[in-house]
Enzyme design. Sequence first.
Site, PDB file in Angstrom:
ATOM      1  CD  GLU A 101      18.977  12.456 -26.473  1.00  0.00           C
ATOM      2  OE1 GLU A 101      19.459  11.619 -25.705  1.00  0.00           O
ATOM      3  OE2 GLU A 101      17.793  12.844 -26.393  1.00  0.00           O
TER       4      GLU A 101
ATOM      5  CG  HIS B 169      13.654  13.063 -27.148  1.00  0.00           C
ATOM      6  ND1 HIS B 169      13.166  13.820 -26.104  1.00  0.00           N
ATOM      7  CD2 HIS B 169      14.853  12.587 -26.710  1.00  0.00           C
ATOM      8  CE1 HIS B 169      14.017  13.779 -25.090  1.00  0.00           C
ATOM      9  NE2 HIS B 169      15.070  13.051 -25.433  1.00  0.00           N
TER      10      HIS B 169
ATOM     11  CG  HIS C 298      11.307  10.302 -24.514  1.00  0.00           C
ATOM     12  ND1 HIS C 298      11.588   8.975 -24.409  1.00  0.00           N
ATOM     13  CD2 HIS C 298      12.498  10.937 -24.388  1.00  0.00           C
ATOM     14  CE1 HIS C 298      12.891   8.811 -24.220  1.00  0.00           C
ATOM     15  NE2 HIS C 298      13.465   9.998 -24.201  1.00  0.00           N
TER      16      HIS C 298
ATOM     17  CG  ASP D  87      20.367  11.210 -20.119  1.00  0.00           C
ATOM     18  OD1 ASP D  87      19.718  12.218 -19.756  1.00  0.00           O
ATOM     19  OD2 ASP D  87      20.101  10.562 -21.154  1.00  0.00           O
TER      20      ASP D  87
ATOM     21  CG  ASP E 206      16.630  14.661 -21.795  1.00  0.00           C
ATOM     22  OD1 ASP E 206      17.502  14.123 -21.103  1.00  0.00           O
ATOM     23  OD2 ASP E 206      16.093  14.104 -22.788  1.00  0.00           O
TER      24      ASP E 206
ATOM     25  CG  HIS F 207      21.041   7.110 -29.130  1.00  0.00           C
ATOM     26  ND1 HIS F 207      21.059   8.465 -29.316  1.00  0.00           N
ATOM     27  CD2 HIS F 207      22.138   6.824 -28.375  1.00  0.00           C
ATOM     28  CE1 HIS F 207      22.098   8.982 -28.686  1.00  0.00           C
ATOM     29  NE2 HIS F 207      22.791   8.008 -28.117  1.00  0.00           N
TER      30      HIS F 207
ATOM     31  CE1 TYR G 182      26.287   6.307 -25.442  1.00  0.00           C
ATOM     32  CE2 TYR G 182      25.664   6.294 -27.765  1.00  0.00           C
ATOM     33  CZ  TYR G 182      25.559   6.844 -26.489  1.00  0.00           C
ATOM     34  OH  TYR G 182      24.734   7.913 -26.287  1.00  0.00           O
TER      35      TYR G 182
ATOM     36  NE  ARG H 175      22.614  10.149 -23.828  1.00  0.00           N
ATOM     37  CZ  ARG H 175      22.767   8.964 -23.267  1.00  0.00           C
ATOM     38  NH1 ARG H 175      23.393   8.012 -23.921  1.00  0.00           N
ATOM     39  NH2 ARG H 175      22.296   8.717 -22.049  1.00  0.00           N
TER      40      ARG H 175
ATOM     41  CD  GLU I  93      19.493  14.560 -23.660  1.00  0.00           C
ATOM     42  OE1 GLU I  93      19.906  13.839 -22.735  1.00  0.00           O
ATOM     43  OE2 GLU I  93      18.379  14.411 -24.202  1.00  0.00           O
TER      44      GLU I  93
ATOM     45  CG  ASP J 295      -0.319  -0.100   2.492  1.00  0.00           C
ATOM     46  OD1 ASP J 295       0.906  -0.298   2.508  1.00  0.00           O
ATOM     47  OD2 ASP J 295      -1.012   0.026   3.515  1.00  0.00           O
TER      48      ASP J 295
ATOM     49  CG  HIS K 237      17.240   3.187 -21.778  1.00  0.00           C
ATOM     50  ND1 HIS K 237      16.184   2.704 -22.502  1.00  0.00           N
ATOM     51  CD2 HIS K 237      17.528   4.384 -22.329  1.00  0.00           C
ATOM     52  CE1 HIS K 237      15.854   3.568 -23.457  1.00  0.00           C
ATOM     53  NE2 HIS K 237      16.666   4.600 -23.366  1.00  0.00           N
TER      54      HIS K 237
HETATM   55  N1  GLY Z   1      16.943  11.019 -20.792  1.00  0.00           N
HETATM   56  C1  GLY Z   1      16.213  10.401 -21.793  1.00  0.00           C
HETATM   57  C2  GLY Z   1      16.685  10.784 -23.115  1.00  0.00           C
HETATM   58  O1  GLY Z   1      17.715  11.423 -23.218  1.00  0.00           O
HETATM   59  O2  GLY Z   1      16.074  10.511 -24.097  1.00  0.00           O
HETATM   60 MN    MN Z   2      16.906  13.032 -24.367  1.00  0.00          MN
HETATM   61 MN    MN Z   3      18.624  12.505 -21.647  1.00  0.00          MN
END
Ligand code: GLY
Ligand code: MN
Ligand code: MN
Length: 439
Positions: free
Chosen positions: A385, A355, A362, A261, A272, A351, A389, A407, A409, A38, A244
């Site tokens: 971003e 976005h 997102h 990130d 982000d 990737h 890798y 990365r 971003e 709960d 991720h």
């Molecule tokens: N942090 C999620 C992305 O960069 O898409």
């Molecule tokens: Mn992002």
């Molecule tokens: Mn991100």
Amino acid sequence: MKLTQSDFQKRRDQLAAEIGLRSIAIIATREEMFRNRDADYKYRADSSFFYLTGFAEPEAVAVIETFDTEEEGYTYSLFCRERNREMEIWTGYRAGIDGAVDDYDADEAYAIDLLDEEIIAKLQGKERLFYRIGQQASFDAKITKWIAEASGESRRGTAAPTQLIQLDTILDEMRLHKEPKEIELMQIASDISAQAHTQAMKSVRPGMMEYALEAELNYIFGKNGCVPSYNSIVGGGENACILHYVENNKQLNDGDLVLIDAACEYEFYASDITRTFPVNGKFNPEQKALYNIVLDAQIAAIDAVRIGNSYKEPHYVAVRILVQGLLNLGIMQGDLDEIIETEAYRQFYMHGTGHWLGMDVHDVGAYKVDGEWRTYQEGMVVTIEPGLYIAPDDETVDPKWRGIGIRIEDDIVVTQDGPRNLTAKVVKTIEDIEALMAS
Ligand code: GLY
Ligand code: MN
Ligand code: MN
């Protein structure tokens, strides 16, 4: 800075105009979610529901109705929890029916328990029902039941809606084009996130645990009244190659990079940010070489976020620079155009380059219109971003490159004057990062 009821009202005005006459739009907020037994997750209202209402309590449904003529305008009804002294002692304040009218500008307010009953009456005489199809299975079932019941009633002479239309198509398009105040809120979220990344760069030490570094970020988010807009990624060394990675439970080693990130949301608006920096404050030659390729790609991609350019343009720009860089370092061999054509670069860059960003990290908004990538317009916000890798077990590359993940971003607003970087306050050149970390 906060949005006011007049901001939410303008959005409802726009929605009412878009759905046309003899229509009804029904928008439910998110359900509460349990974490275990709960103990529940901290509640966060549905973004589109909040976008229209400013109402953050659970168990709420907004209804917008239009009538036979434009002169009749529209009615905004809010169904919400009633005030309840005992429940409020346990779970906190509720606006209640009076609050829905007085503080949230509802024309009509009802207890949520009356929704089933009232909605049937509201469906009478409407031709079109706009609803966010597929967001919540339990609510989808209710809609189906209501349509059937309203159609049954129609035998008595009043019409029930014959068209069910995806409301998200309208709401997503509205949310994709940010108002100046929304950009201001995103700038605040970005500033706090930038401060958190700066703090992380200053406080990291070899031997520290990834979660301890994550705690430095959370402290800055929390003390500014923010929550993370997604699960933070704090990946040392080869963990940076896991896109991720959210375990954040390993030690940060001398000589490795760490990829963070992480970012927060402020008043329902997200940021982000990703930065990658050396745990010991100094990039080694291999890290430096790869980092500068990603940075060059990112800077060029940001510059492509211009009115009229295709959404994909920054990606194409980034990929070309990344591949050329990998060729220069001998990590890839072959012909630049062929590598791009065959997407062989996905071995190291798998990737997309960004976005939409807004209330959701997102964010909503169609990426294609009539089968074509859409073009940037003023007020859209996109992340940029790119990354590289090199898998730790990639035997096609010299061992010195393996296990490096990078990365970078930032969050970019499309403006008449070109790209505006909301997250520029956190440093990203090697020189600036090393100087900050040495200070
Ligand atoms: N942090 C999620 C992305 O960069 O898409
Ligand atoms: Mn992002
Ligand atoms: Mn991100």
